[in-house]
Write an enzyme that holds these catalytic residues in place. Structure first.
Site, PDB file in Angstrom:
ATOM      1  CB  ALA A  93      -0.899   0.004   1.236  1.00 31.36           C
ATOM      2  CB  SER A 137       9.302   2.440  -6.712  1.00 28.47           C
ATOM      3  OG  SER A 137       9.207   3.141  -7.930  1.00 28.47           O
ATOM      4  CD  GLU A 139       9.259   7.369 -10.740  1.00 25.48           C
ATOM      5  OE1 GLU A 139       9.486   8.522 -10.358  1.00 25.48           O
ATOM      6  OE2 GLU A 139       9.259   7.042 -11.936  1.00 25.48           O
ATOM      7  CE1 TYR A 161       5.048   5.670  -5.056  1.00 26.22           C
ATOM      8  CE2 TYR A 161       6.845   5.778  -6.629  1.00 26.22           C
ATOM      9  CZ  TYR A 161       5.915   5.045  -5.918  1.00 26.22           C
ATOM     10  OH  TYR A 161       5.873   3.683  -6.071  1.00 26.22           O
ATOM     11  CE  LYS A 165       6.506   3.036  -2.774  1.00 30.40           C
ATOM     12  NZ  LYS A 165       5.951   1.836  -2.139  1.00 30.40           N
ATOM     13  NE  ARG A 203      -7.360  -0.626 -17.995  1.00 31.33           N
ATOM     14  CZ  ARG A 203      -8.241  -0.942 -17.047  1.00 31.33           C
ATOM     15  NH1 ARG A 203      -7.886  -0.930 -15.778  1.00 31.33           N
ATOM     16  NH2 ARG A 203      -9.471  -1.298 -17.376  1.00 31.33           N
ATOM     17  N   GLY A 223       0.942  13.561 -21.669  1.00 29.88           N
ATOM     18  CA  GLY A 223       2.055  14.462 -21.357  1.00 29.88           C
ATOM     19  C   GLY A 223       3.303  14.071 -22.145  1.00 29.88           C
ATOM     20  NE  ARG A 229       8.687   5.751 -15.877  1.00 24.27           N
ATOM     21  CZ  ARG A 229       9.249   6.939 -16.090  1.00 24.27           C
ATOM     22  NH1 ARG A 229      10.184   7.073 -16.997  1.00 24.27           N
ATOM     23  NH2 ARG A 229       8.889   8.003 -15.390  1.00 24.27           N
TER      24      ARG A 229
HETATM   25  O1  G4F Z   1       2.391   5.451 -15.835  1.00 26.66           O
HETATM   26  P1  G4F Z   1       3.084   6.465 -15.011  1.00 26.66           P
HETATM   27  O2  G4F Z   1       2.233   7.419 -14.247  1.00 26.66           O
HETATM   28  O3  G4F Z   1       4.087   5.669 -14.103  1.00 26.66           O
HETATM   29  P2  G4F Z   1       5.424   6.112 -13.308  1.00 26.66           P
HETATM   30  O4  G4F Z   1       5.427   7.544 -12.983  1.00 26.66           O
HETATM   31  O5  G4F Z   1       6.596   5.606 -14.096  1.00 26.66           O
HETATM   32  O6  G4F Z   1       5.294   5.300 -11.961  1.00 26.66           O
HETATM   33  C1  G4F Z   1       4.810   3.966 -11.895  1.00 26.66           C
HETATM   34  O7  G4F Z   1       5.872   3.054 -11.885  1.00 26.66           O
HETATM   35  C2  G4F Z   1       6.722   3.129 -10.744  1.00 26.66           C
HETATM   36  C3  G4F Z   1       7.800   2.064 -10.894  1.00 26.66           C
HETATM   37  O8  G4F Z   1       8.849   2.604 -11.644  1.00 26.66           O
HETATM   38  C4  G4F Z   1       5.917   2.921  -9.473  1.00 26.66           C
HETATM   39  F1  G4F Z   1       6.733   2.998  -8.397  1.00 26.66           F
HETATM   40  C5  G4F Z   1       4.832   3.961  -9.400  1.00 26.66           C
HETATM   41  O9  G4F Z   1       4.042   3.736  -8.255  1.00 26.66           O
HETATM   42  C6  G4F Z   1       3.958   3.824 -10.644  1.00 26.66           C
HETATM   43  O10 G4F Z   1       3.364   2.554 -10.617  1.00 26.66           O
HETATM   44  O11 G4F Z   1       4.033   7.370 -15.962  1.00 26.66           O
HETATM   45  C7  G4F Z   1       4.972   6.802 -16.838  1.00 26.66           C
HETATM   46  C8  G4F Z   1       5.550   7.877 -17.732  1.00 26.66           C
HETATM   47  C9  G4F Z   1       6.019   9.129 -16.975  1.00 26.66           C
HETATM   48  O12 G4F Z   1       7.275   9.508 -17.489  1.00 26.66           O
HETATM   49  C10 G4F Z   1       4.990  10.195 -17.338  1.00 26.66           C
HETATM   50  O13 G4F Z   1       5.492  11.521 -17.379  1.00 26.66           O
HETATM   51  O14 G4F Z   1       4.523   8.323 -18.612  1.00 26.66           O
HETATM   52  C11 G4F Z   1       4.598   9.732 -18.717  1.00 26.66           C
HETATM   53  N1  G4F Z   1       3.284  10.230 -19.151  1.00 26.66           N
HETATM   54  C12 G4F Z   1       3.039  10.903 -20.309  1.00 26.66           C
HETATM   55  N2  G4F Z   1       1.743  11.241 -20.373  1.00 26.66           N
HETATM   56  C13 G4F Z   1       2.127  10.133 -18.464  1.00 26.66           C
HETATM   57  C14 G4F Z   1       1.159  10.763 -19.245  1.00 26.66           C
HETATM   58  N3  G4F Z   1       1.851   9.536 -17.287  1.00 26.66           N
HETATM   59  C15 G4F Z   1       0.561   9.578 -16.857  1.00 26.66           C
HETATM   60  N4  G4F Z   1       0.255   8.966 -15.682  1.00 26.66           N
HETATM   61  N5  G4F Z   1      -0.433  10.207 -17.574  1.00 26.66           N
HETATM   62  C16 G4F Z   1      -0.191  10.829 -18.771  1.00 26.66           C
HETATM   63  O15 G4F Z   1      -1.085  11.390 -19.424  1.00 26.66           O
END
Ligand code: G4F
Length: 339
Positions: A93, A137, A139, A161, A165, A203, A223, A229
């Site tokens: 969590a 993570s 991160e 965040y 972590k 998603r 964005g 990733r």
């Molecule tokens: O899907 P994200 O929000 O995941 P993020 O930030 O990588 O974090 C996830 O993975 C981590 C493990 O590395 C976990 F610890 C964490 O809890 C979570 O599960 O974003 C991924 C990438 C980022 O670079 C973000 O700037 O996608 C980019 N992005 C571009 N457009 C976006 C968007 N992210 C989100 N959420 N929404 C957008 O519209």
């Protein structure tokens, strides 16, 4: 005699925080299948709104023992640990949406750091033999100085965040070193599935594709498309969590595929699979950029492979397709039968 190991296994009690989330639901299934008695900590509001908040637990819900508690309250965590007396505790969590951590640093730091601390302190006092898993993570690497990142790569978190972590990781390590707890951290890179929350980019994209196919939407605002990733399948990553706690010695492990792709590539793959060109639908939105971005994460899971025998199986394209297919089904269309 031959039945003894099975019997021993089935008598184990596991406690999962974050059991209602993507990882918690897969882990709950895995542990039930292995004969564990599975307990989960949930917020009281979840018990009051099960259709919505417990939806990922679907078929396993009747087999779980859920306890209402808050990670912000030491007293409630202490009570649950006292009642359950777990053999294994998986602390999943957290306030886990990186973007939101820029909007509310205070609650992210409080919940994520205190929650981990409360749980460790309660286990130390009440169940010191319990094996503990902390959901670290990628991160934590943030602005990483090398790629791929492994267990020795220096942390440089870029959000509250990520900072929370890193703190949880060090707390876990400290309870291991100072008090002898069997406490391990998984440094998990991004892991996705059809159960992923809609706020995360994968998603958001696959659900967006389905909505566009169904005629419910005409564009998808995103964005930073250039962020890269290392995306794996969540169902496989929870296996690594379990494997960590089966080792005689606690330790920390990177869990990743070793492959990375940009958000643009993910969007391209998802839209192409649906027969669409992402460039027609994806609209850049400057409001969705983060104040400090993590540009590139790619993990080296060599240690997990060597020590745990863990390896990922689902490739990038397969993951994208599974998610698009699931989201299309959810809006009542089959990808091959686009209206
Ligand atoms: O899907 P994200 O929000 O995941 P993020 O930030 O990588 O974090 C996830 O993975 C981590 C493990 O590395 C976990 F610890 C964490 O809890 C979570 O599960 O974003 C991924 C990438 C980022 O670079 C973000 O700037 O996608 C980019 N992005 C571009 N457009 C976006 C968007 N992210 C989100 N959420 N929404 C957008 O519209």
């Amino acid at each position: 005699m031959g039945l003894l190991p099975l019997f021993q296994m089935s008598s184990k009690r596991a406690l999962i925080t974050g059991i209602t989330g993507q990882d918690g639901s897969y882990l709950g299934e895995l542990l039930l299948n292995r004969g564990y008695e599975v307990h989960g900590i949930v917020r009281r509001v979840a018990l009051e709104d099960p259709d919505h908040r417990l939806s990922r637990l679907g078929g396993i819900l009747p087999r779980l023992k859920l306890h209402a508690a808050s990670l912000e309250s030491f007293a409630s965590i202490h009570r649950v640990v006292h009642e359950v007396q777990p053999d294994e505790c998986y602390h999943l969590a957290a306030q886990s949406f990186v973007s939101y951590s820029f909007d509310d640093e205070f609650s992210t730091l409080n919940i994520n750091i205190d929650g981990t601390h409360f749980l460790l302190a309660a286990l130390r006092a009440l169940a010191p033999e319990c094996r503990f898993y902390f959901a670290g993570s990628s991160e934590m690497f943030g602005l990483a100085e090398e790629a791929p990142q492994n267990e020795r790569t220096r942390f440089h978190p870029r959000s509250s965040y990520g900072i929370s972590k890193v703190a949880g990781f060090h707390l876990t390590q400290n309870y291991r070193e100072a008090y002898g707890l069997h406490a391990s951290s998984g440094i998990l890179f991004n892991h996705e599935s059809p159960r992923r929350g809609f706020e995360f980019v994968t998603r958001k994209i696959t659900a967006g594709v389905a909505r566009i196919l169904a005629g419910k939407s005409s564009e998808l605002r995103l964005g930073n498309l250039d962020a890269q990733r290392d995306w794996g399948h969540a169902r496989e990553y929870v296996v690594a969590m379990w494997q960590m706690l089966q080792q005689s010695e606690p330790d920390d492990y990177v869990v990743a595929t070793g492959e990375c792709h940009s958000v643009r590539e993910f969007a391209d793959a998802a839209f192409s699979y649906a027969g669409l060109d992402y460039r027609r639908y994806v609209k850049p939105d400057p409001d969705l950029f983060r104040p400090a971005e993590v540009n590139l994460l790619r993990g080296d899971a060599g240690k997990a492979r060597r020590v745990l025998g863990w390896t990922h199986r689902t490739g990038f394209e397969e993951l994208v397709r599974e998610m698009v297919d699931a989201d299309c089904r959810a809006v009542g269309i089959e990808r091959g039968k686009i209206p």
